[in-house]
Design a protein around this motif. Structure first.
Motif, PDB file in Angstrom:
ATOM      1  N   ASP A  91       0.825  -1.201   0.000  1.00 14.77           N
ATOM      2  CA  ASP A  91       0.000   0.000   0.000  1.00 14.77           C
ATOM      3  C   ASP A  91       0.860   1.252   0.000  1.00 14.77           C
ATOM      4  O   ASP A  91       0.556   2.232  -0.667  1.00 14.77           O
ATOM      5  CB  ASP A  91      -0.917   0.031   1.236  1.00 14.77           C
ATOM      6  N   ARG A 127      -4.189   3.510   3.634  1.00 15.13           N
ATOM      7  CA  ARG A 127      -4.651   2.164   3.278  1.00 15.13           C
ATOM      8  C   ARG A 127      -3.667   1.172   3.878  1.00 15.13           C
ATOM      9  O   ARG A 127      -2.470   1.429   3.883  1.00 15.13           O
ATOM     10  CB  ARG A 127      -4.690   1.995   1.749  1.00 15.13           C
ATOM     11  N   GLU A 129      -4.478  -2.633   3.826  1.00 16.10           N
ATOM     12  CA  GLU A 129      -4.851  -4.025   3.564  1.00 16.10           C
ATOM     13  C   GLU A 129      -3.625  -4.888   3.302  1.00 16.10           C
ATOM     14  O   GLU A 129      -3.503  -6.001   3.827  1.00 16.10           O
ATOM     15  CB  GLU A 129      -5.805  -4.089   2.358  1.00 16.10           C
ATOM     16  N   HIS A 130      -2.710  -4.381   2.490  1.00 15.97           N
ATOM     17  CA  HIS A 130      -1.493  -5.136   2.150  1.00 15.97           C
ATOM     18  C   HIS A 130      -0.371  -4.877   3.150  1.00 15.97           C
ATOM     19  O   HIS A 130       0.344  -5.803   3.552  1.00 15.97           O
ATOM     20  CB  HIS A 130      -1.029  -4.777   0.738  1.00 15.97           C
TER      21      HIS A 130
END
Length: 349
Positions: A91, A127, A129-130
């Motif tokens: 991200d 962000r 998520e990753h």
């Protein structure tokens, strides 16, 4: 009971101990880099740091799928230690915060601490998520055991002396965006269990500019850092016009009044801030504290500022056995951090 590193004999070594390698992440399109020009400038800045670090030790670069060729061309240019590229979904590019904190047991064992990562307190633009999975990816590539913890924390939010002392910040570990409901005692217990430390010194806040759009809400590694056991460097702002002038006086006084885990009164070395106070109408948090120690070297932020060389001389005095390399960090700071924020050491065992 969940396994904890301290119970297995692990602790976090100080950054000045020998490294096996440095881990970094490669910038990819995201909210931090809002257009192609900003992304290209970021890659040049990250690449300059990678090349400087490669003067002293190998670098492993985590890149988004498809970015390997670009990363090798920029970060792998010139001579130096090897550059290894590993593809994983990313991200953002702040390996100090998204990567693991490595710990050793003094007997040839290496392990990794996987803090819970939530975008620096679940900030609106972030962000993760990753990035929340990168610490485990790095640990897997390094072939180490991983210890996970529910504590929301980042590598830039801690600094250790290798002898039991850790620096923390009230607005980070105790911030509502990270660990709501956790008491200071609970945070300390979790930190000590994973770093092998026994004493925490809490700073009340970070630098004023670190509370802006892309700020971390007070990471300690831009404010204070150990140079060796018993000696701590602290950012100081000589200009009364900047809000950090008073903040830094408070922090320096707190550190001077503190003792470390072994009972030593801390010696404080003040590192003056660059002369520039504002950039694009916002207070800057430009800081030489956010350096990175490599094998036989110091990679130091520079800002095309009259105080760059003054800071370099202070670091040469603190680390006479190391070579100081200055790298322009203004583009990195525009994204919310510095050289220390984009590097993460893997200690040699």
């Amino acid at each position: 009971m969940t396994a904890q590193p301290v119970n297995d004999g692990f602790r976090m070594p100080a950054e000045w101990t020998p490294h096996e390698r440095t881990w970094m992440a490669w910038p990819s399109p995201n909210p931090t880099f809002t257009n192609e020009q900003e992304l290209a400038e970021a890659r040049e800045a990250w690449g300059a740091v990678a090349r400087a670090v490669r003067t002293y030790e190998p670098v492993t670069l985590v890149v988004s799928p498809g970015d390997a060729e670009n990363a090798r061309a920029i970060a792998g240019a010139g001579e130096g230690h090897p550059l290894t590229v590993v593809e994983r979904e990313l991200d953002d590019a702040w390996m100090r915060d998204i990567g693991p904190t490595f710990v050793t047991d003094g007997a040839g064992g290496l392990a990794a601490v996987d803090w819970t990562f939530n975008g620096w307190g679940a900030q609106e633009w972030a962000r993760w998520e990753h990035d929340s999975k990168i610490a485990r990816h790095v640990s897997d590539v390094a072939g180490t055991r991983t210890y996970s913890t529910p504590l929301v924390n980042e590598g830039g939010a801690i600094h250790v002396d290798g002898e039991g002392t850790v620096l923390l910040t009230d607005t980070v570990q105790l911030g509502e965006g990270r660990n709501p409901g956790w008491s200071r005692r609970q945070v300390e217990a979790e930190i000590h269990a994973h770093l092998g430390t026994t004493k925490a010194i809490w700073l009340p806040y970070g630098l004023a500019g670190d509370y802006g759009t892309y700020g971390t809400q007070g990471h300690v590694d831009i404010v204070a850092a150990f140079a060796r056991p018993g000696v701590v460097m602290v950012h100081t702002q000589p200009d009364p016009a900047h809000p950090d002038h008073e903040r830094c006086k408070t922090i320096a006084a707190l550190l001077r009044a503190s003792t470390d885990a072994r009972g030593r009164q801390l010696q404080v070395v003040e590192i003056p801030a660059p002369t520039v106070l504002e950039e694009d109408g916002e207070w800057v948090d430009y800081s030489y504290i956010n350096h990175y120690l490599c094998n036989d070297g110091v990679v130091l932020c520079s800002f095309d500022d009259p105080r760059d060389e003054e800071a370099a001389e202070i670091f040469r005095g603190l680390f006479p056995e190391r070579t100081v390399t200055l790298v322009d960090a203004r583009t990195i700071f525009a994204g919310g951090g510095g050289i220390h924020c984009i590097t993460q050491q893997q200690p040699k065992v």
